[in-house]
Design a protein around this motif. Sequence first.
Motif, PDB file in Angstrom:
ATOM      1  N   LEU A 203       0.833  -1.184   0.000  1.00 43.23           N
ATOM      2  CA  LEU A 203       0.000   0.000   0.000  1.00 43.23           C
ATOM      3  C   LEU A 203       0.874   1.243   0.000  1.00 43.23           C
ATOM      4  N   SER A 204       0.666   2.108  -0.964  1.00 45.69           N
ATOM      5  CA  SER A 204       1.354   3.397  -0.959  1.00 45.69           C
ATOM      6  C   SER A 204       0.554   4.355  -0.078  1.00 45.69           C
ATOM      7  N   LEU A 205       1.156   5.465   0.274  1.00 49.32           N
ATOM      8  CA  LEU A 205       0.429   6.476   1.048  1.00 49.32           C
ATOM      9  C   LEU A 205      -0.793   6.967   0.291  1.00 49.32           C
ATOM     10  N   GLU A 206      -0.652   7.064  -1.019  1.00 50.99           N
ATOM     11  CA  GLU A 206      -1.777   7.497  -1.852  1.00 50.99           C
ATOM     12  C   GLU A 206      -2.905   6.468  -1.808  1.00 50.99           C
ATOM     13  N   ASP A 207      -2.571   5.174  -1.864  1.00 50.83           N
ATOM     14  CA  ASP A 207      -3.579   4.116  -1.766  1.00 50.83           C
ATOM     15  C   ASP A 207      -4.315   4.191  -0.431  1.00 50.83           C
ATOM     16  N   ILE A 208      -3.548   4.362   0.642  1.00 48.90           N
ATOM     17  CA  ILE A 208      -4.134   4.437   1.984  1.00 48.90           C
ATOM     18  C   ILE A 208      -5.113   5.601   2.073  1.00 48.90           C
ATOM     19  N   GLU A 209      -4.699   6.762   1.591  1.00 51.98           N
ATOM     20  CA  GLU A 209      -5.578   7.932   1.638  1.00 51.98           C
ATOM     21  C   GLU A 209      -6.827   7.732   0.787  1.00 51.98           C
TER      22      GLU A 209
ATOM     23  N   GLU B  61      -5.384 -16.165   1.150  1.00 52.94           N
ATOM     24  CA  GLU B  61      -4.288 -15.580   1.919  1.00 52.94           C
ATOM     25  C   GLU B  61      -3.592 -14.489   1.112  1.00 52.94           C
ATOM     26  N   THR B  62      -4.180 -13.307   1.125  1.00 49.30           N
ATOM     27  CA  THR B  62      -3.582 -12.183   0.417  1.00 49.30           C
ATOM     28  C   THR B  62      -2.856 -11.225   1.354  1.00 49.30           C
ATOM     29  N   ASN B  63      -3.107 -11.338   2.641  1.00 50.31           N
ATOM     30  CA  ASN B  63      -2.499 -10.490   3.685  1.00 50.31           C
ATOM     31  C   ASN B  63      -2.935  -9.036   3.635  1.00 50.31           C
ATOM     32  N   TRP B  64      -4.008  -8.738   2.904  1.00 52.46           N
ATOM     33  CA  TRP B  64      -4.469  -7.343   2.854  1.00 52.46           C
ATOM     34  C   TRP B  64      -5.046  -6.887   4.187  1.00 52.46           C
TER      35      TRP B  64
ATOM     36  N   LEU C  46      -4.610  -3.050   8.479  1.00 52.39           N
ATOM     37  CA  LEU C  46      -4.499  -2.729   9.902  1.00 52.39           C
ATOM     38  C   LEU C  46      -3.222  -1.962  10.205  1.00 52.39           C
ATOM     39  N   LYS C  47      -2.112  -2.364   9.599  1.00 46.21           N
ATOM     40  CA  LYS C  47      -0.845  -1.651   9.793  1.00 46.21           C
ATOM     41  C   LYS C  47      -0.923  -0.216   9.282  1.00 46.21           C
ATOM     42  N   ALA C  48      -1.765   0.016   8.272  1.00 43.79           N
ATOM     43  CA  ALA C  48      -1.915   1.349   7.686  1.00 43.79           C
ATOM     44  C   ALA C  48      -3.000   2.166   8.388  1.00 43.79           C
ATOM     45  N   GLY C  49      -3.620   1.597   9.414  1.00 45.30           N
ATOM     46  CA  GLY C  49      -4.663   2.317  10.136  1.00 45.30           C
ATOM     47  C   GLY C  49      -6.029   2.227   9.489  1.00 45.30           C
ATOM     48  N   ILE C  50      -6.224   1.240   8.627  1.00 45.23           N
ATOM     49  CA  ILE C  50      -7.514   1.026   7.972  1.00 45.23           C
ATOM     50  C   ILE C  50      -8.201  -0.125   8.703  1.00 45.23           C
ATOM     51  N   THR C  51      -9.294   0.186   9.391  1.00 43.04           N
ATOM     52  CA  THR C  51     -10.009  -0.820  10.171  1.00 43.04           C
ATOM     53  C   THR C  51     -10.837  -1.722   9.260  1.00 43.04           C
ATOM     54  N   GLU C  52     -11.356  -2.790   9.843  1.00 48.71           N
ATOM     55  CA  GLU C  52     -12.236  -3.689   9.092  1.00 48.71           C
ATOM     56  C   GLU C  52     -13.467  -2.928   8.596  1.00 48.71           C
ATOM     57  N   ASP C  53     -14.021  -2.069   9.447  1.00 43.08           N
ATOM     58  CA  ASP C  53     -15.181  -1.268   9.036  1.00 43.08           C
ATOM     59  C   ASP C  53     -14.829  -0.323   7.895  1.00 43.08           C
ATOM     60  N   ASP C  54     -13.620   0.274   7.940  1.00 39.26           N
ATOM     61  CA  ASP C  54     -13.163   1.131   6.843  1.00 39.26           C
ATOM     62  C   ASP C  54     -13.078   0.323   5.548  1.00 39.26           C
ATOM     63  N   GLY C  55     -12.533  -0.881   5.633  1.00 38.87           N
ATOM     64  CA  GLY C  55     -12.419  -1.739   4.451  1.00 38.87           C
ATOM     65  C   GLY C  55     -13.778  -2.063   3.855  1.00 38.87           C
ATOM     66  N   LYS C  56     -14.720  -2.415   4.719  1.00 37.39           N
ATOM     67  CA  LYS C  56     -16.079  -2.727   4.248  1.00 37.39           C
ATOM     68  C   LYS C  56     -16.734  -1.495   3.622  1.00 37.39           C
ATOM     69  N   SER C  57     -16.561  -0.351   4.256  1.00 33.18           N
ATOM     70  CA  SER C  57     -17.144   0.888   3.730  1.00 33.18           C
ATOM     71  C   SER C  57     -16.519   1.275   2.391  1.00 33.18           C
ATOM     72  N   ALA C  58     -15.206   1.092   2.274  1.00 33.39           N
ATOM     73  CA  ALA C  58     -14.521   1.404   1.014  1.00 33.39           C
ATOM     74  C   ALA C  58     -15.024   0.494  -0.108  1.00 33.39           C
ATOM     75  N   ILE C  59     -15.229  -0.776   0.197  1.00 35.96           N
ATOM     76  CA  ILE C  59     -15.770  -1.714  -0.802  1.00 35.96           C
ATOM     77  C   ILE C  59     -17.168  -1.289  -1.217  1.00 35.96           C
ATOM     78  N   ALA C  60     -18.011  -0.954  -0.248  1.00 36.98           N
ATOM     79  CA  ALA C  60     -19.379  -0.538  -0.557  1.00 36.98           C
ATOM     80  C   ALA C  60     -19.390   0.719  -1.423  1.00 36.98           C
ATOM     81  N   CYS C  61     -18.549   1.676  -1.098  1.00 33.73           N
ATOM     82  CA  CYS C  61     -18.481   2.911  -1.875  1.00 33.73           C
ATOM     83  C   CYS C  61     -17.979   2.626  -3.294  1.00 33.73           C
ATOM     84  N   ALA C  62     -16.942   1.804  -3.402  1.00 31.55           N
ATOM     85  CA  ALA C  62     -16.410   1.459  -4.726  1.00 31.55           C
ATOM     86  C   ALA C  62     -17.484   0.777  -5.572  1.00 31.55           C
ATOM     87  N   ARG C  63     -18.257  -0.091  -4.959  1.00 33.56           N
ATOM     88  CA  ARG C  63     -19.356  -0.751  -5.697  1.00 33.56           C
ATOM     89  C   ARG C  63     -20.374   0.276  -6.190  1.00 33.56           C
TER      90      ARG C  63
END
Length: 87
Positions: free
Chosen positions: A4-10, A55-58, A63-80
Amino acid sequence: MTDLSLEDIEFIKILANSDASILQQGMNDATRHRLDEQLGKILREYYLENTMNTETNWTEKFLKAGITEDDGKSAIACARRLGIDIS
């Protein structure tokens, strides 16, 4: 495996915390391409890891980048909602 780049995280954090209709209005071709190609791939792999136990380790990288599980789910929903095929 991609890191993940900083740009990806943001971008993921923006997706997780934004209204898709507002993002849609301000999206240009370059942003749409990046969402389709780079972040779409990351979010698809994250989705598969969390739904099919691949096993993609995303999850760990998020989590290491400060993106919670809820953030991940919300990002997926928004992208959809923006028309990105995640699953």
